[in-house]
Every structure is written in structure tokens, then in C-alpha cells.
Motif scaffolding. Sequence first.
Motif, PDB file in Angstrom:
ATOM      1  N   SER A 109       0.829  -1.208   0.000  1.00 14.13           N
ATOM      2  CA  SER A 109       0.000   0.000   0.000  1.00 14.13           C
ATOM      3  C   SER A 109       0.861   1.255   0.000  1.00 14.13           C
ATOM      4  CB  SER A 109      -0.929  -0.010   1.212  1.00 14.13           C
ATOM      5  OG  SER A 109      -1.840  -1.080   1.145  1.00 14.13           O
ATOM      6  N   ARG A 112       2.105   1.826  -3.570  1.00 16.07           N
ATOM      7  CA  ARG A 112       1.087   2.412  -4.453  1.00 16.07           C
ATOM      8  C   ARG A 112       0.823   3.874  -4.110  1.00 16.07           C
ATOM      9  NH1 ARG A 112      -1.235  -2.889  -3.785  1.00 16.07           N
ATOM     10  NH2 ARG A 112      -2.368  -2.149  -1.954  1.00 16.07           N
ATOM     11  N   ARG A 113       0.804   4.164  -2.823  1.00 13.88           N
ATOM     12  CA  ARG A 113       0.448   5.517  -2.393  1.00 13.88           C
ATOM     13  C   ARG A 113       1.566   6.519  -2.701  1.00 13.88           C
ATOM     14  NH1 ARG A 113      -3.286   7.818   0.931  1.00 13.88           N
ATOM     15  NH2 ARG A 113      -2.684   9.693   2.051  1.00 13.88           N
ATOM     16  N   ALA A 251      -4.853  -4.600  -0.908  1.00  7.79           N
ATOM     17  CA  ALA A 251      -4.764  -3.384  -0.109  1.00  7.79           C
ATOM     18  C   ALA A 251      -5.011  -3.714   1.363  1.00  7.79           C
ATOM     19  CB  ALA A 251      -5.784  -2.363  -0.611  1.00  7.79           C
TER      20      ALA A 251
END
Length: 332
Positions: A109, A112-113, A251
Motif C-alpha cells: 500500500s 502504491r500511495r 490493499a
Amino acid sequence: MKAHNNRFLRKIPSAAFLIFLIILLAMICTWIIPGGTYEEIVDPLTGISSINADSFINTDHVSVMPWQIPLILVNSAMKSISIILLIISGTFMVICCSETGMFDAIIASLCRRFEGKESTLIVLVTITFSLFGFIVPPQCFIAFTGTIILLSISIGYDAIVGLSIVMLGTACSAISGPINSITAICQNLVGLPIYSGIGVRFIAFAILLSVTIVHTLIYGKRIKNDPAKSFMHGIGNPTTDYQDHAKTSRAINLTDWINLTVVVAVFAVIVIGCTFWGWGTNEISAMMISCGIIVSVFSRTKFQSVIQYANKSVTSVAGMIIIIVMANAIGL
């Protein structure tokens, strides 16, 4: 032939072997040095024990023989049982948490963030592993190095940056030892209150972590601008498929957030208990075991799997337990 003969000299003896030599040296010293004892004074307010330097009294000379060493080791194991349980329980909690996929989900996560914000990602992941280092020693996180190295390579850095994130991040908390199990073990052995001096150690932790992050970022920026400056340049042909792995990994879900909250709450209770309620290693072990079980329940882990995690936690720290037992036997 000469290189073959010197091969043994280049090998580094294991910690257990060195401690065994110290045990033999201590045994020989009992044949030479006269027996004696000091008076131990315990402060009723702080619980700290100290030695009265002027209270030495000669006692009967007792020599330790080689055939007594096995019994001494057994007695050492019995005396160290609370420390052994603390190490096993901490490892059990980490295994229960990692098997839920919570750690992988958090890292994926973050990838991706913070895509395109590599420096921020390095800072966050290093801090994350440094916090995990409060639970167990750095060697327990070696299994994560492969994943983080691939992550580091995929965002334009090298394997050294990935290794630094994991091992140096956890080493910061291990060296300063604000609330990790090794600190509790050492303070318990010398008679100090559990987690005394925690404020100073948190300051040391902040300094060590800051230096680690800054140095890693400087090195990472240098090799990102010029890959030829990497110490790993030209060595191997690393894959860069972690970006796809990060994109396809699940996620963070509600269960992960609940489990993460449980872990944080447990450590908050441990700190409060050791600071204000006089908790020792037994209470800490019980909290860590409870944390592992609660996380497993929320994750709907099968009972047989939890038993397997318990077995794995024992086998993974068996070497450390042997060293602790042998080290404790020196003073018996």
C-alpha cells in the motif's frame, strides 16, 4: 595447500563456542581464585540492587569440575525460563502478525500511495521496520530483506538501500532498546527495574534513526542520479518485477487495521505496565502471547496453524536460547 590449512583461521567462531570457552575459563578460575561473596543491597524505593564494595567475606573454596557443567547448564536454563519465554512469545507474536499478510499489505500500500515519491517511501518504510524492531531482534527480519531489496531496485536504487532499510532500521531500535525484549532481559539480569531510563533510550533511538535515514537518502540520491556510483554496479542482473507485485498485492483491509491497532495497544499497555505497575518479563510475555492469539482470531486463523506458529517461534530462536542459557551459566 597453504590456503587450505589457513581456512580454519579465517572462520569466525560462533557465539556459542566463544561462550563455552568462557565457561571453561570460569571453571579453571574456580580452582585458583579463593571463594568469597559480597553483600547485595536493594533500594526499597527503586528496587535497584547494588553491591556493597566493603562487604567482601571469604567463603569456603568450591571448585567446579568438568562433569558438573551439564548440571550447571540445566540450572541456568531453569533460572532463565522467564527470559526464554519472553523471546519465544515475542517471536510468536511477530509470526502470527506476518502470516496474516498484514506486513506485506502495508508495504504494498505504501508503494502504491507513494509512487514517484521514493524518498518519502524510504523514510516511511525505514521507520516502520524500526518500530517492528521494538518487538524482536533484527535477525528475525532477514526474511523481509528480499522483498524490500526488490522494492528498492524497482524504484531506481540498489540492493544496499533495501538492505539498509530493513537491517539498519531494526538495528536502531535494537541498539537503543527503548522497549524491546533484550532491554528487559538485560535489566532483569542485573536487577534494574524493567525499562528504566526509557526516556534517554528514546532520545538515542531518534538520533540513530535520523542519522540512518539521512545517510540512506544521501546514498540513494547519489546512485539514482548516477547508477555507476553504486557499490553494486555491475554485480548480477537484479529483477525489477516488484512494481507489478506491489500493484497486484491486496490493499490494507479492515482486519489489518484492527490487528495493527491491537499490536499498538498491546505495546502501549506493556510500557504503562512496566513503568507504573511494576511489570516484569512474565507479564510482558503474557501480553505478547495474547496479542498473537487475538490477531489470529481476528484473522480467522485455524487453531492448527496457530500451533504451527508456536512451534516455528521456538525453532527459530533455538540458537539464541542456547546462547542465553550458556551465558547465564557463567555466573552460577
